[in-house]
Design a protein around this motif. Structure first.
Motif, PDB file in Angstrom:
ATOM      1  N   THR A 143      72.320  30.115  47.084  1.00 28.36           N
ATOM      2  CA  THR A 143      72.925  30.000  48.418  1.00 28.36           C
ATOM      3  C   THR A 143      73.037  31.351  49.116  1.00 28.36           C
ATOM      4  OG1 THR A 143      75.167  30.072  47.495  1.00 28.36           O
ATOM      5  CG2 THR A 143      74.208  27.894  47.853  1.00 28.36           C
ATOM      6  N   ARG A 144      73.078  32.458  48.357  1.00 31.32           N
ATOM      7  CA  ARG A 144      73.160  33.785  48.985  1.00 31.32           C
ATOM      8  C   ARG A 144      71.783  34.366  49.283  1.00 31.32           C
ATOM      9  NH1 ARG A 144      77.893  35.388  51.090  1.00 31.32           N
ATOM     10  NH2 ARG A 144      77.019  37.488  51.088  1.00 31.32           N
ATOM     11  N   GLY A 145      70.726  33.667  48.979  1.00 31.43           N
ATOM     12  CA  GLY A 145      69.403  34.270  49.155  1.00 31.43           C
ATOM     13  C   GLY A 145      69.175  35.452  48.236  1.00 31.43           C
ATOM     14  N   ALA A 146      69.847  35.438  47.082  1.00 30.78           N
ATOM     15  CA  ALA A 146      69.737  36.565  46.147  1.00 30.78           C
ATOM     16  C   ALA A 146      68.511  36.460  45.255  1.00 30.78           C
ATOM     17  CB  ALA A 146      71.004  36.666  45.297  1.00 30.78           C
ATOM     18  N   GLY A 175      74.647  41.930  43.484  1.00 28.05           N
ATOM     19  CA  GLY A 175      73.668  42.984  43.226  1.00 28.05           C
ATOM     20  C   GLY A 175      72.250  42.497  43.505  1.00 28.05           C
ATOM     21  N   HIS A 176      71.945  41.285  43.046  1.00 26.38           N
ATOM     22  CA  HIS A 176      70.626  40.716  43.329  1.00 26.38           C
ATOM     23  C   HIS A 176      70.430  40.525  44.833  1.00 26.38           C
ATOM     24  CE1 HIS A 176      70.390  39.827  39.001  1.00 26.38           C
ATOM     25  NE2 HIS A 176      69.106  39.690  39.189  1.00 26.38           N
ATOM     26  N   GLU A 177      71.499  40.144  45.508  1.00 34.36           N
ATOM     27  CA  GLU A 177      71.401  39.979  46.956  1.00 34.36           C
ATOM     28  C   GLU A 177      71.052  41.311  47.635  1.00 34.36           C
ATOM     29  OE1 GLU A 177      75.080  38.804  48.749  1.00 34.36           O
ATOM     30  OE2 GLU A 177      74.168  38.464  50.725  1.00 34.36           O
ATOM     31  N   ALA A 178      71.702  42.383  47.168  1.00 29.70           N
ATOM     32  CA  ALA A 178      71.425  43.706  47.745  1.00 29.70           C
ATOM     33  C   ALA A 178      69.980  44.127  47.480  1.00 29.70           C
ATOM     34  CB  ALA A 178      72.403  44.735  47.167  1.00 29.70           C
ATOM     35  N   VAL A 179      69.494  43.863  46.261  1.00 33.22           N
ATOM     36  CA  VAL A 179      68.106  44.207  45.937  1.00 33.22           C
ATOM     37  C   VAL A 179      67.153  43.365  46.793  1.00 33.22           C
ATOM     38  CG1 VAL A 179      66.346  44.261  44.125  1.00 33.22           C
ATOM     39  CG2 VAL A 179      68.707  44.919  43.581  1.00 33.22           C
ATOM     40  N   ALA A 180      67.449  42.077  46.919  1.00 37.26           N
ATOM     41  CA  ALA A 180      66.583  41.181  47.703  1.00 37.26           C
ATOM     42  C   ALA A 180      66.479  41.655  49.150  1.00 37.26           C
ATOM     43  CB  ALA A 180      67.107  39.743  47.635  1.00 37.26           C
ATOM     44  N   LYS A 181      67.610  42.065  49.712  1.00 34.96           N
ATOM     45  CA  LYS A 181      67.604  42.563  51.101  1.00 34.96           C
ATOM     46  C   LYS A 181      66.751  43.814  51.230  1.00 34.96           C
ATOM     47  CE  LYS A 181      71.765  40.790  53.277  1.00 34.96           C
ATOM     48  NZ  LYS A 181      73.228  40.938  53.247  1.00 34.96           N
ATOM     49  N   ALA A 182      66.858  44.709  50.239  1.00 38.83           N
ATOM     50  CA  ALA A 182      66.095  45.957  50.296  1.00 38.83           C
ATOM     51  C   ALA A 182      64.606  45.719  50.055  1.00 38.83           C
ATOM     52  CB  ALA A 182      66.647  46.938  49.258  1.00 38.83           C
ATOM     53  N   MET A 183      64.272  44.707  49.270  1.00 39.68           N
ATOM     54  CA  MET A 183      62.865  44.433  48.947  1.00 39.68           C
ATOM     55  C   MET A 183      62.164  43.653  50.061  1.00 39.68           C
ATOM     56  SD  MET A 183      62.166  45.822  46.030  1.00 39.68           S
ATOM     57  CE  MET A 183      63.312  47.152  46.509  1.00 39.68           C
ATOM     58  N   ASN A 184      62.926  42.939  50.847  1.00 39.12           N
ATOM     59  CA  ASN A 184      62.335  42.058  51.861  1.00 39.12           C
ATOM     60  C   ASN A 184      61.326  42.761  52.782  1.00 39.12           C
ATOM     61  OD1 ASN A 184      62.635  40.752  54.788  1.00 39.12           O
ATOM     62  ND2 ASN A 184      62.734  39.150  53.218  1.00 39.12           N
ATOM     63  N   ASN A 189      74.362  29.405  33.816  1.00 40.44           N
ATOM     64  CA  ASN A 189      74.637  27.997  34.135  1.00 40.44           C
ATOM     65  C   ASN A 189      74.411  27.706  35.620  1.00 40.44           C
ATOM     66  OD1 ASN A 189      76.976  28.943  35.530  1.00 40.44           O
ATOM     67  ND2 ASN A 189      78.076  29.016  33.581  1.00 40.44           N
ATOM     68  N   ARG A 190      74.626  26.453  36.022  1.00 34.90           N
ATOM     69  CA  ARG A 190      74.375  26.032  37.409  1.00 34.90           C
ATOM     70  C   ARG A 190      75.258  26.777  38.412  1.00 34.90           C
ATOM     71  NH1 ARG A 190      77.802  23.232  34.853  1.00 34.90           N
ATOM     72  NH2 ARG A 190      79.567  22.086  35.726  1.00 34.90           N
ATOM     73  N   VAL A 191      76.457  27.218  37.981  1.00 34.64           N
ATOM     74  CA  VAL A 191      77.360  27.910  38.911  1.00 34.64           C
ATOM     75  C   VAL A 191      76.765  29.255  39.316  1.00 34.64           C
ATOM     76  CG1 VAL A 191      79.672  28.863  39.227  1.00 34.64           C
ATOM     77  CG2 VAL A 191      79.364  26.734  37.935  1.00 34.64           C
ATOM     78  N   MET A 192      76.132  29.938  38.371  1.00 37.33           N
ATOM     79  CA  MET A 192      75.480  31.203  38.698  1.00 37.33           C
ATOM     80  C   MET A 192      74.259  30.952  39.581  1.00 37.33           C
ATOM     81  SD  MET A 192      77.514  33.330  37.297  1.00 37.33           S
ATOM     82  CE  MET A 192      76.616  34.836  37.688  1.00 37.33           C
ATOM     83  N   PHE A 193      73.446  29.947  39.239  1.00 39.88           N
ATOM     84  CA  PHE A 193      72.289  29.618  40.091  1.00 39.88           C
ATOM     85  C   PHE A 193      72.747  29.215  41.501  1.00 39.88           C
ATOM     86  CE2 PHE A 193      69.694  29.103  36.155  1.00 39.88           C
ATOM     87  CZ  PHE A 193      68.586  29.816  36.561  1.00 39.88           C
ATOM     88  N   LYS A 194      73.850  28.476  41.577  1.00 35.94           N
ATOM     89  CA  LYS A 194      74.370  28.061  42.888  1.00 35.94           C
ATOM     90  C   LYS A 194      74.578  29.273  43.787  1.00 35.94           C
ATOM     91  CE  LYS A 194      78.832  27.137  43.383  1.00 35.94           C
ATOM     92  NZ  LYS A 194      80.161  26.481  43.385  1.00 35.94           N
ATOM     93  N   GLN A 195      75.210  30.295  43.225  1.00 40.82           N
ATOM     94  CA  GLN A 195      75.508  31.481  44.034  1.00 40.82           C
ATOM     95  C   GLN A 195      74.235  32.255  44.375  1.00 40.82           C
ATOM     96  OE1 GLN A 195      79.419  33.404  42.649  1.00 40.82           O
ATOM     97  NE2 GLN A 195      78.738  32.263  40.871  1.00 40.82           N
ATOM     98  N   LEU A 196      73.351  32.416  43.386  1.00 43.15           N
ATOM     99  CA  LEU A 196      72.101  33.148  43.635  1.00 43.15           C
ATOM    100  C   LEU A 196      71.279  32.463  44.728  1.00 43.15           C
ATOM    101  CD1 LEU A 196      71.174  33.853  39.912  1.00 43.15           C
ATOM    102  CD2 LEU A 196      71.555  35.643  41.628  1.00 43.15           C
TER     103      LEU A 196
END
Lengths: 452, 452
Positions: free
Chosen positions: B323-326, B291-300, B314-321
């Motif tokens: 690496t996906r540019g979210a 969802g954050h990735e979709a918002v980031a793409k629309a805001m760019n 935790n770090r696993v959630m940050f890892k995904q955010l």
């Protein structure tokens, strides 16, 4: 929501929570790569009503130490529950769900995850139990009898609308509406398929594994699950042993309980692929949607699916796992996500993506709960049993007033009103931690050492 | 890890936890779209040592009700902490971190998220405070003085290796090693950049917002954050008001505190885009990477970044955010993830992806903690201040023994040994909930009503 005046006017008079534990660590039932010594436990809720002898019983499942923390959290929600009318709660259950799970201060401790979400689940499970009892229906029947619109009204769709809209959900429910009655008849006759999980706990000896497999075959089981992830050589040997007993006409599943990093999961499973497991369960962190997606992609050519869900915190995590194709088997849990209200949104999304739902069970009381979920899922949402089977483990059922009824490896539909969550009074009292008779004795004779 | 014998041989003699709350809900400091009435609080840990008067103080930040649950959880970890030697803990801190955060029974309540992870963070923060005091260094200096290999040894890389290997992390640290001393000198002279968050709390009147902005300008602030998400018309009006005072030469950020669904976030921000916010913070569920990735793409295309992290488990959630540019701004928190041990892995990954780190602060004590994180991040990991500023809110600092020192909108490096986490004895005692003098008085005069 249609509610009789008799139900509507009642209030929640009293919420009581208990720390109830069973000393399963003594026999290593339930041991795996990361949970080496579980004492299956429940944070147990009893709701008393203002004008009825009916009680709502519900719980969240835990594995020993820390059950007291969930009990404490349950008590923190008391102020939102006691004194509330059932008309207020069931009349707009989706709104009540959000009030509870998004309390403006308690939500900081989640939000919608971990201890506070499990506490909400325990309370909500007790509310569903009470509702079933008041309507004199098992909960699967209560939910199955809802109109599509009524069913949607118990769900909070926040954070789900980019994956499934209320209109899409309504469409799924309406499509199945006209054939609900015939599926209900079918279920009442033949039950729903299950798989057994107790053959390959990490702490079991080879003889015990072999014996469990043979017993399973004799009882008619077709699905067998083993724990993996401590030593690949040991896993190889045990998989070979299990396959030598159950053959390849039965299904074997493997469960790593989150022990691997992503690439490690892929490499390890390549070494076990010759045993043709149907799935690899929890290959890595339950929070790693993209990690699961990578494992699923790598497993696809091997014919192995990814299964996960028992540690999946909430619908938002399931949303991502399902829409990314990161799981092929959706293992919802009856106590970690926010009870039936939240589960329904996950089941609807899984149905949209044709992902089979295979609820997590075992432990204590989970089988009793999730049979309801599987039944209403089949009747209202996903009318197929292709790869949709419910986990089963054969222990601790004797403590429940209405334990599961298994025949030929299938759950038979519970007919007793409520959510099958109520413990026998004697069992409850004996297992209260640390002062119930079972724990007093184990502590006195040195078999149990309290951790704080 | 190099440890003197004097440190190595000491043991943790006693762990004590306190529920400490400040009645901020009386003034609506900290109010936003979902946290309407926070009482800034901390679950506070004091560690006493066996052979030294030094104490380790640490905490997890909370917002009122439920602080007692975190205190309870902290006490459940006592059995893993008391009696343990510092040689055992600091000598292999990465391993101790995993022992604590993955206790075989308590992990079920997370894993690595929510109440139990916050409890671990509070204990670990206290351990870092003690270590700094024993070495007579502020924690930022303790960490900055580690060799790259020592620094890596405090981190548990499990679940991170598909995004960053230990070798890659070592490379980042080694690249910065030779210039560490000059950055330390620079920091000691000029501090690190901050942004102020207190101008647009949801509960503030227009006059109060205007006054806060004017005060901010007078004090030299360049970054201003406002809360959004309850009413788009109201947000529009307040954004216009703030811009009318701070102009466009200063930066404005917006914070929705998770209130929107994904498409709703995108639509809403299109309506506020004319005020050119630098970022939209927490546009939706903190668990929704995609969802954050979709918002980031629309805001760019609008020039608006996505910021998130204060509720990231935790770090696993940050890892995904990451690496996906979210996310475009990584808002690590000092108390929700597992203290410096886990934060270091996130900072290293952010550096690999050139994502600026802007720690979450405000509340009570968060500014005191995260200044250390920002300083060692700049010295060892990400040697730039381009978009790397640290949140600041000007309240409750007076309760700390070594409060933050702000000059010209910058944090000045703390020089007192430890993690700046220690409360004044009087403040601690007065604010203990519910029996400290502050709470006794508020309860007696009806300004506070306990929730259970």
């Amino acid at each position: 929501m249609n509610l009789s005046d008799e139900i509507r006017k009642q209030k929640i008079a009293k919420l009581t929570a208990y720390d109830v534990r069973f000393p399963t660590s003594l026999t290593l039932d339930g041991s795996d790569a990361v949970h080496t010594d579980p004492d299956y436990s429940i944070a147990y809720v009893v709701l008393k009503l203002s004008d009825s002898p009916v009680e709502g019983h519900g719980f969240a499942f835990t594995i020993g130490n820390g059950t007291d923390i969930v009990v404490h959290a349950i008590e923190s929600y008391r102020y939102l529950v006691e004194g509330r009318s059932l008309g207020d709660i069931y009349g707009n259950f989706g709104k009540f769900w959000r009030d509870l799970t998004n309390d403006s201060q308690l939500r900081w401790l989640g939000p919608e995850k971990g201890v506070v979400h499990m506490a909400c689940a325990a309370i909500l499970n007790a509310l569903w139990d009470a509702w079933g009892k008041l309507e004199k229906k098992p909960v699967w029947k209560l939910v199955s009898d809802f109109t599509p619109e009524q069913l949607l009204s118990v769900i909070d769709f926040r954070y789900m609308t980019d994956a499934i809209t209320q209109d899409e959900a309504l469409q799924i429910l309406r499509t199945n509406e006209s054939t609900k009655a015939q599926r209900e008849q079918e279920i009442l006759k033949t039950g729903i398929p299950a798989y057994v999980t107790s053959v390959g706990w990490m702490g079991y000896s080879d003889e015990k594994i072999k014996k469990r497999c043979e017993e399973g075959l004799a009882e008619g089981w077709k699905y067998y699950k083993m724990k993996v992830g401590v030593s690949v050589d040991d896993d190889y040997r045990r998989a070979k042993l299990i396959r030598s007993v159950i053959g390849y006409e039965n299904k074997l599943m493997m469960d790593a309980n989150q022990v691997w990093d992503v690439q490690q999961a892929i490499d390890w499973m390549h070494k076990l692929a010759e045993f043709k497991p149907l799935w690899i369960e929890e290959p890595t962190s339950p929070d790693d949607v993209l990690g699961h997606e990578a494992v699923a992609k790598a497993m696809n050519p091997l014919g192995i699916g990814v299964a996960t869900g028992e540690h999946c915190a909430n619908r938002v995590m399931f949303k991502q796992l399902i829409t990314r194709g990161a799981l092929q088997f959706c293992q919802v849990d009856g106590c970690r996500t926010g009870s039936i209200n939240e589960l329904l949104s996950i089941l609807l999304l899984a149905a949209k993506h044709k992902i089979p739902v295979c609820p997590h069970a075992g432990g204590v009381g989970l089988c009793e709960l999730v049979q309801h979920i599987s039944i209403f899922n089949y009747i209202c949402i996903a009318p197929t049993f292709e790869n949709q089977m419910t986990e089963f483990a054969n222990h601790l059922h004797e403590h429940f007033i209405a334990p599961v009824v298994m025949k030929n490896g299938r759950y038979h539909a519970p007919l007793v009103p409520g959510y099958s969550a109520e413990l026998k009074k004697d069992s409850l009292e004996a297992h209260i931690y640390p002062h119930g008779s079972v724990w007093k004795e184990l502590t006195a004779n040195g078999q149990h050492k309290p951790r704080h």
